[in-house]
Design a protein around this motif. Structure first.
Motif, PDB file in Angstrom:
ATOM      1  N   ALA A  75       1.043  -1.210  -0.031  1.00 43.24           N
ATOM      2  CA  ALA A  75      -0.074   0.210  -0.037  1.00 43.24           C
ATOM      3  C   ALA A  75       0.961   1.201  -0.044  1.00 43.24           C
ATOM      4  O   ALA A  75       0.427   2.133  -0.673  1.00 43.24           O
ATOM      5  N   ARG A  76       1.859   1.402   0.581  1.00 40.19           N
ATOM      6  CA  ARG A  76       2.809   2.329   0.872  1.00 40.19           C
ATOM      7  C   ARG A  76       3.518   2.755  -0.539  1.00 40.19           C
ATOM      8  O   ARG A  76       3.483   3.712  -0.838  1.00 40.19           O
ATOM      9  N   ALA A  77       3.835   1.539  -1.177  1.00 43.59           N
ATOM     10  CA  ALA A  77       4.334   1.717  -2.657  1.00 43.59           C
ATOM     11  C   ALA A  77       3.394   2.607  -3.290  1.00 43.59           C
ATOM     12  O   ALA A  77       3.763   3.466  -4.340  1.00 43.59           O
ATOM     13  N   LEU A  78       2.110   2.359  -3.419  1.00 41.77           N
ATOM     14  CA  LEU A  78       1.154   2.964  -4.197  1.00 41.77           C
ATOM     15  C   LEU A  78       0.997   4.476  -3.926  1.00 41.77           C
ATOM     16  O   LEU A  78       0.414   5.344  -4.616  1.00 41.77           O
ATOM     17  N   THR A  79       1.699   5.007  -2.660  1.00 44.59           N
ATOM     18  CA  THR A  79       1.774   6.377  -2.425  1.00 44.59           C
ATOM     19  C   THR A  79       2.800   7.034  -3.264  1.00 44.59           C
ATOM     20  O   THR A  79       2.731   8.315  -3.618  1.00 44.59           O
ATOM     21  N   PHE A 110      -5.999   9.353   0.162  1.00 42.70           N
ATOM     22  CA  PHE A 110      -5.667  10.897   0.173  1.00 42.70           C
ATOM     23  C   PHE A 110      -4.844  11.137  -0.782  1.00 42.70           C
ATOM     24  O   PHE A 110      -4.992  12.077  -1.688  1.00 42.70           O
ATOM     25  N   MET A 111      -3.819  10.542  -1.163  1.00 45.03           N
ATOM     26  CA  MET A 111      -2.728  10.900  -2.210  1.00 45.03           C
ATOM     27  C   MET A 111      -3.345  10.708  -3.688  1.00 45.03           C
ATOM     28  O   MET A 111      -3.102  11.676  -4.349  1.00 45.03           O
ATOM     29  N   ARG A 112      -4.276   9.825  -3.833  1.00 49.09           N
ATOM     30  CA  ARG A 112      -4.490   9.396  -5.283  1.00 49.09           C
ATOM     31  C   ARG A 112      -5.807   9.937  -5.516  1.00 49.09           C
ATOM     32  O   ARG A 112      -6.562   9.657  -6.446  1.00 49.09           O
ATOM     33  N   ARG A 113      -6.304  10.739  -4.372  1.00 44.69           N
ATOM     34  CA  ARG A 113      -7.902  11.167  -4.551  1.00 44.69           C
ATOM     35  C   ARG A 113      -8.845  10.309  -4.962  1.00 44.69           C
ATOM     36  O   ARG A 113      -9.560  10.492  -5.741  1.00 44.69           O
ATOM     37  N   LEU A 114      -8.730   9.221  -4.146  1.00 43.31           N
ATOM     38  CA  LEU A 114      -9.619   7.906  -4.568  1.00 43.31           C
ATOM     39  C   LEU A 114     -11.163   8.191  -4.208  1.00 43.31           C
ATOM     40  O   LEU A 114     -11.378   8.620  -2.971  1.00 43.31           O
ATOM     41  N   PRO A 115     -12.001   8.015  -5.103  1.00 39.30           N
ATOM     42  CA  PRO A 115     -13.460   8.231  -4.577  1.00 39.30           C
ATOM     43  C   PRO A 115     -13.863   7.039  -3.726  1.00 39.30           C
ATOM     44  O   PRO A 115     -15.203   6.315  -4.200  1.00 39.30           O
ATOM     45  N   ALA A 138      -8.327  11.840   4.095  1.00 41.64           N
ATOM     46  CA  ALA A 138      -8.702  11.567   2.708  1.00 41.64           C
ATOM     47  C   ALA A 138     -10.089  11.864   2.562  1.00 41.64           C
ATOM     48  O   ALA A 138     -10.120  12.379   1.392  1.00 41.64           O
ATOM     49  N   LEU A 139     -11.132  12.114   3.258  1.00 41.12           N
ATOM     50  CA  LEU A 139     -12.145  12.795   3.030  1.00 41.12           C
ATOM     51  C   LEU A 139     -12.174  14.097   2.698  1.00 41.12           C
ATOM     52  O   LEU A 139     -12.760  14.575   1.835  1.00 41.12           O
ATOM     53  N   ALA A 140     -11.090  15.039   3.477  1.00 44.53           N
ATOM     54  CA  ALA A 140     -10.962  15.862   3.125  1.00 44.53           C
ATOM     55  C   ALA A 140     -10.583  16.542   1.848  1.00 44.53           C
ATOM     56  O   ALA A 140     -10.981  17.371   1.279  1.00 44.53           O
ATOM     57  N   GLU A 141      -9.932  15.475   0.939  1.00 47.17           N
ATOM     58  CA  GLU A 141      -9.310  15.575  -0.383  1.00 47.17           C
ATOM     59  C   GLU A 141     -10.737  15.156  -1.100  1.00 47.17           C
ATOM     60  O   GLU A 141     -10.743  15.712  -2.265  1.00 47.17           O
ATOM     61  N   ILE A 142     -11.535  14.420  -0.996  1.00 48.74           N
ATOM     62  CA  ILE A 142     -12.601  13.789  -2.004  1.00 48.74           C
ATOM     63  C   ILE A 142     -14.048  14.527  -1.556  1.00 48.74           C
ATOM     64  O   ILE A 142     -14.737  14.204  -2.242  1.00 48.74           O
ATOM     65  N   GLY A 143     -14.105  14.586  -0.204  1.00 49.95           N
ATOM     66  CA  GLY A 143     -15.390  14.806   0.255  1.00 49.95           C
ATOM     67  C   GLY A 143     -16.160  16.319   0.000  1.00 49.95           C
ATOM     68  O   GLY A 143     -15.235  16.987  -0.528  1.00 49.95           O
ATOM     69  N   ASP A 144     -17.231  16.313   0.375  1.00 51.09           N
ATOM     70  CA  ASP A 144     -18.022  17.608   0.177  1.00 51.09           C
ATOM     71  C   ASP A 144     -18.849  18.224   1.508  1.00 51.09           C
ATOM     72  O   ASP A 144     -18.545  17.201   2.537  1.00 51.09           O
ATOM     73  N   VAL A 145     -19.608  18.912   1.425  1.00 50.97           N
ATOM     74  CA  VAL A 145     -20.125  19.395   2.653  1.00 50.97           C
ATOM     75  C   VAL A 145     -21.183  18.432   3.229  1.00 50.97           C
ATOM     76  O   VAL A 145     -21.675  18.768   4.261  1.00 50.97           O
ATOM     77  N   SER A 146     -21.553  17.712   2.465  1.00 49.93           N
ATOM     78  CA  SER A 146     -22.398  16.434   3.069  1.00 49.93           C
ATOM     79  C   SER A 146     -21.686  15.561   4.029  1.00 49.93           C
ATOM     80  O   SER A 146     -22.491  14.768   4.849  1.00 49.93           O
ATOM     81  N   LEU A 147     -20.430  15.834   4.098  1.00 48.40           N
ATOM     82  CA  LEU A 147     -19.984  14.879   5.348  1.00 48.40           C
ATOM     83  C   LEU A 147     -19.654  15.673   6.425  1.00 48.40           C
ATOM     84  O   LEU A 147     -19.212  15.149   7.475  1.00 48.40           O
ATOM     85  N   THR A 148     -20.160  16.993   6.611  1.00 47.62           N
ATOM     86  CA  THR A 148     -20.035  17.657   7.873  1.00 47.62           C
ATOM     87  C   THR A 148     -20.614  17.001   9.074  1.00 47.62           C
ATOM     88  O   THR A 148     -19.790  17.186  10.142  1.00 47.62           O
ATOM     89  N   GLU A 149     -21.555  16.612   9.030  1.00 47.34           N
ATOM     90  CA  GLU A 149     -21.980  15.703  10.162  1.00 47.34           C
ATOM     91  C   GLU A 149     -21.196  14.627  10.738  1.00 47.34           C
ATOM     92  O   GLU A 149     -20.680  14.623  12.102  1.00 47.34           O
ATOM     93  N   ALA A 150     -20.725  13.680   9.797  1.00 51.81           N
ATOM     94  CA  ALA A 150     -19.657  12.718  10.193  1.00 51.81           C
ATOM     95  C   ALA A 150     -18.341  13.373  10.633  1.00 51.81           C
ATOM     96  O   ALA A 150     -17.747  12.881  11.533  1.00 51.81           O
ATOM     97  N   LEU A 151     -17.859  14.251  10.079  1.00 50.52           N
ATOM     98  CA  LEU A 151     -16.709  15.162  10.529  1.00 50.52           C
ATOM     99  C   LEU A 151     -16.774  15.660  11.842  1.00 50.52           C
ATOM    100  O   LEU A 151     -15.980  15.635  12.685  1.00 50.52           O
TER     101      LEU A 151
END
Length: 181
Positions: A75-79, A110-115, A138-151
């Motif tokens: 996994a680290r190599a994939l970064t 996070f690094m690859r901005r995977l959805p 990671a969610l900070a990179e790919i998420g939107d305001v719909s994640l506010t409650e979870a965060l």
């Protein structure tokens, strides 16, 4: 078993240097495919294990129990080296039983901005603080305001690192949402 004297792997180099050497030797797609194979539990041979794991991999080759380390190293190599074909391995790794694998796969997201929003949201409740924090980043990179409650729930986490990651994720998403208007 020690590496061959003519081995191309310098096991004391940093992970980024070793992966760069592997990419120069095999090509990025091949390195990413082999790293994904390790992440999925495959055997990519001693030399490749040394590229991704360095001196620690030498310990495994000398008889130390591998535990979950080859998967983490894959996994680290994939970064450092990426091909889209590795996406399914990362998705699977987000649900791995070993927390270090889950954490590293969140870092890849996070690094690859995977959805991988759903899997990362699930990791916000992980038993391990480092996994929760990595998922928030990671969610900070790919998420939107719909994640506010979870965060927002992370702001009450007992671990400072998780609270900070949750806050930073909310700020990053809010800034991105503000720029999108």
């Amino acid at each position: 078993m020690n590496p061959e004297p003519d081995s191309a792997v310098s096991i004391d180099d940093s992970p980024s240097e070793r992966i760069a050497d592997a990419v120069a030797r095999f090509g990025e797609q091949i390195v990413a495919e082999r790293a994904a194979s390790l992440l999925m539990g495959g055997n990519e041979g001693d030399e490749f294990l040394l590229y991704v794991g360095g001196r620690h991999a030498q310990g495994v080759l000398d008889g130390a129990p591998p535990l979950y380390w080859p998967e983490v190293w894959g996994a680290r190599a994939l970064t450092f080296a990426w091909d889209e074909s590795a996406t399914s391995a990362v998705h699977r790794g987000l649900g791995d039983q070993a927390w270090r694998v889950r954490e590293m796969c969140a870092r890849v997201c996070f690094m690859r901005r995977l959805p991988e929003t759903e899997a990362l949201i699930a990791l916000l409740a992980d038993e391990v603080a480092r996994v929760r924090a990595a998922a928030a980043r990671a969610l900070a990179e790919i998420g939107d305001v719909s994640l506010t409650e979870a965060l927002t729930a992370l702001l009450q986490d007992p671990e400072k690192e998780v609270r900070r990651a949750g806050h930073d994720a909310m700020v990053r998403i809010a800034k991105r949402a503000g720029n999108a208007r």
